[in-house]
Design an enzyme around this catalytic site. Structure first.
Site, PDB file in Angstrom:
ATOM      1  N   GLU A 156       0.841  -1.199   0.000  1.00  0.00           N
ATOM      2  CA  GLU A 156       0.000   0.000   0.000  1.00  0.00           C
ATOM      3  C   GLU A 156       0.878   1.253   0.000  1.00  0.00           C
ATOM      4  OE1 GLU A 156      -2.370   0.291   3.551  1.00  0.00           O
ATOM      5  OE2 GLU A 156      -3.170   2.259   3.020  1.00  0.00           O
ATOM      6  N   ASP A 193      -1.191  -1.026   5.704  1.00  0.00           N
ATOM      7  CA  ASP A 193      -1.183  -0.494   7.062  1.00  0.00           C
ATOM      8  C   ASP A 193      -2.184  -1.264   7.912  1.00  0.00           C
ATOM      9  OD1 ASP A 193       0.617   1.391   6.317  1.00  0.00           O
ATOM     10  OD2 ASP A 193      -0.872   2.976   5.980  1.00  0.00           O
ATOM     11  N   ASP A 205      -4.706  -0.538   9.578  1.00  0.00           N
ATOM     12  CA  ASP A 205      -5.864   0.303   9.923  1.00  0.00           C
ATOM     13  C   ASP A 205      -7.034  -0.035   8.993  1.00  0.00           C
ATOM     14  OD1 ASP A 205      -5.169   1.374   7.507  1.00  0.00           O
ATOM     15  OD2 ASP A 205      -4.411   3.258   8.309  1.00  0.00           O
ATOM     16  N   ASP A 250      -8.364   1.527   6.492  1.00  0.00           N
ATOM     17  CA  ASP A 250      -8.059   1.705   5.077  1.00  0.00           C
ATOM     18  C   ASP A 250      -7.287   0.513   4.528  1.00  0.00           C
ATOM     19  OD1 ASP A 250      -9.265   3.952   4.338  1.00  0.00           O
ATOM     20  OD2 ASP A 250      -7.446   5.193   4.148  1.00  0.00           O
TER      21      ASP A 250
END
Ligand code: 1YM
Length: 643
Positions: free
Chosen positions: A430, A503, A505, A507
């Site tokens: 990402e 990541d 998280d 997203d």
């Protein structure tokens, strides 16, 4: 199933084989494995006996209880296991049924066993693998009880406990923790499977109670397969108002099919043989599809929707937007399975049976529903045109791959230097900055890095032809190098592992699901062959007063550490970008130190549902699913993520 009622059971017809020690010595032979999957198999075995009783027409309610003490209780309101003396064994019938390994067939092979499992002999296998096993039977006006312990040893012979007007069987067992690697039952795994059984057995009420945390569900579908199809459909728009149902029996095989078309291009056709899911399809599915196609071609020709110069519709044309459940009931002696995992029905008679039932049923329906018939034919013709265009686009991609433009088609790929395709790993990373760290931190011999910018396109909502215009997708396809969709050939894959690195998280989780959706729809083989992984970056970096560094993946680990009261400096990683190349290598990429989640598809229905939830319009549901299923901790079960 009417025949079953006439088959009266005689206690002597039970064949006796061998003791339960055989099961304890080689549990894998009987339940497949001793991991979480094998553990849950125990539940299916007992529940299948209750379902058989429902199929025979005597049981209306099955209740499953996950006890706070680690036990599972299965209770049905059937006739109750016979309680008389088994003459040749000189033991009570329940003792024989629950503690002696039996032959296949419904005790002598005369019956018509329909719910799968271990041919109704599973109860004794479950007993063999339990540390305690209690049975309560309501039958002939009395309540009787029999108990076993330590893998099937009788601790309390069949004993009358009182009187009752009820009938039914209750089995409670505690799995043996010296045999299983885990003894923790999963509410979601069990409820999914029970739901499926309720769909397949119209009218049967199945309840599940989790006493560990007060959860409970109830499933009862009076219109089983139709409701199953509606469930798969979710809130997607249907092309036809209500699912179509075909039922019939041919070659001693009963087929029941429910289908619909939705305004979409994906396909979900699930097959069941004797109530057991056939994950890899088989003859019943082939027969259904062929019957569907024949009826539609015949109709299209007769009504001039296909002109004389037009080619016949083929299987690929009619599968877009098709949702169907194909359920067959096959006599025991005709049942054959194929494939490595025995997930494919091989019984050839099932093809003819399903083809006939579908062709006749669908032809009739088409005649009665002219407007919808035209819509379906036109949808198929449109699908054919779109496929033709997509084929041209793919051919262009292939041409470019051969030619000099290949670099452009690979996006920002930094390839691995080694040539061992199986050893090589592709990291889908990402963001460009993390991509940069990954590129400098990697082991260049076998690790390749493909940074992905921004959001990946949603494969569930985009037609193939448009997907192929998306740069990110095209560079993934070309980096892997094994084609896409029907053209995909796993042997051409340039990588043994494709590792998604995002990541930790929401997203990041979303990017993961978008990529998994793409792989699931267009490179399913990659997942089936266990080639897709998710990298787990650590959550914390802890530095002590001596400047020694430690990485932690769990909140709990951090709490433990803080309890020790030493002075430490804590950094919470918010994204991959916060790690430098060395840190990224040693925490997330180094095969000796990193933690990966293997992505598997255990269950087609669960996967279909997940993807519909994930990629559908309901963002609230999506958030819920991600929070529930995508975990960045290393608790139990998170090393595998079933989609
Ligand atoms: C919670 C598990 O095992 N129910 C159950 C099992 C049997 C019967 C009814 C049953 C079957 C028949 C006749 C028959 C079984 N019976 C046998 C055997 N629930 C659960 N409910 N009467 C009762 O098949 O003819 C094995 S299982 F061998 F006795 F027939």
């Amino acid at each position: 199933m009417a025949d079953d009622k006439n088959l009266s059971y005689t206690e002597d017809s039970i064949q006796v084989l061998e003791g339960l020690d055989a099961v304890r010595k080689r549990p894998g032979m009987y339940i497949g494995s001793t991991d979480a999957k094998g553990l849950h198999h125990l539940v299916w075995e007992i529940v299948d006996n209750s379902i058989d009783e429902a199929l025979a027409g005597y049981c209306t309610h099955i209740n499953v209880i996950l006890g706070a003490d680690g036990s599972v209780t299965v209770k049905d309101d059937g006739r109750g296991v016979p309680i008389g003396l088994h003459k040749t064994m000189n033991k009570s019938t329940p003792e024989v049924i629950f503690s002696i390994l039996h032959a296949g067939g419904k005790f002598g092979g005369s019956g018509y066993k329909t719910s799968g499992g271990l041919h109704g002999v599973g109860s004794s296998v479950v007993n063999a693998l339990s540390r305690k096993f209690n049975v309560t039977i309501n039958r002939d006006g009395v309540v009787s009880e029999i108990k076993f312990a330590k893998g099937g040893q009788l601790t309390q012979p069949l004993k009358q406990k009182g009187t009752t007007k009820l009938t039914g069987t209750t089995v409670q067992f505690w799995p043996d923790d010296t045999i299983f690697s885990t003894t923790k039952f999963s509410f979601s795994v069990i409820s999914e499977r029970l739901k499926e059984s309720a769909f397949l057995n119209s009218g049967l009420k199945i309840t599940l109670v989790d006493e560990r945390n007060d959860k409970h569900v109830e499933y009862k579908y009076d219109d089983g397969l139709v409701e199953f199809v509606k469930e798969l459909q979710g809130d997607q728009k249907a092309v036809i108002a209500a699912p179509i149902v075909f039922k019939g029996s041919a070659n001693a095989i009963e087929s029941e099919i429910a289908m619909t078309y939705i305004d979409d291009f994906s396909e979900s056709v699930l097959g069941f043989a004797n109530n057991v899911k056939t994950v890899d399809g088989g003859t019943h599915i082939t027969g259904f599809k062929s019957g569907l196609l024949k009826a539609l071609n015949e109709y299209a020709r007769k009504n001039n929707l296909l002109k004389e110069r037009d080619k016949k519709l083929d299987a690929n044309d009619v599968k877009e937007g098709l949702i169907a459940i194909v359920s067959v009931k096959i006599p025991e002696d005709l049942i054959q399975y194929e494939g490595q995992t025995k997930g494919k029905l091989g019984t050839s008679e099932a093809k003819a049976a399903c083809e006939e039932v579908t062709e006749q049923g669908f032809a009739f329906w088409l005649l009665e529903n002219k407007q919808l018939a035209i819509t379906i034919v036109e949808k198929a013709l449109l699908a054919r045109r779109a496929r033709e265009e997509a084929r041209k686009a793919r051919a262009a991609v292939r041409e470019q791959k051969k030619g000099s433009k290949v670099k452009n088609m690979l996006g920002k790929l930094t390839p691995a230097q080694g040539r061992d395709k199986f050893k090589n790993e592709l990291f889908l990373v990402e963001g460009n900055s993390a991509g940069g760290s990954a590129k400098s931190g990697r082991d260049r011999k076998f690790q390749a890095i493909l940074p992905l910018r921004g959001k990946v396109i949603n494969a569930e909502k985009t037609k193939l032809i448009d997907l192929l215009k998306n740069e990110e997708i095209v560079s993934i396809i070309n980096s892997i190098g094994a084609g896409i969709g029907a053209d995909f050939d796993i042997d051409d894959s340039n990588y043994g592992k494709v590792i998604i690195m995002t990541d930790a998280d929401t997203d990041g989780a979303h990017i993961q699901t978008l990529l998994l959706t793409f792989f699931y729809r267009y490179m399913k083989e990659l997942i089936i062959n266990k080639r897709v992984y998710i990298a787990l970056p650590p959550l914390f970096k802890v530095t002590n007063s001596k400047k020694e560094v430690q990485y932690l993946w769990l909140e709990d680990e951090l709490k433990q550490l803080l309890k020790q009261g030493k002075k430490v400096e804590i950094q919470r990683y918010k994204g991959l970008g916060e790690m430098n190349a060395d840190q990224l290598w040693s925490t997330t990429m180094d095969p000796d130190l990193r933690k990966l989640i293997l992505v598997t598809i255990e269950d087609a229905l669960a996967a279909e549902n997940s993807f519909r939830i994930l990629m559908g319009d309901d963002s609230e549901k999506r958030k819920e699913w991600i929070e529930e299923n995508v975990k960045f901790t290393l608790e139990e079960n998170t090393e595998f993520m079933d989609i």
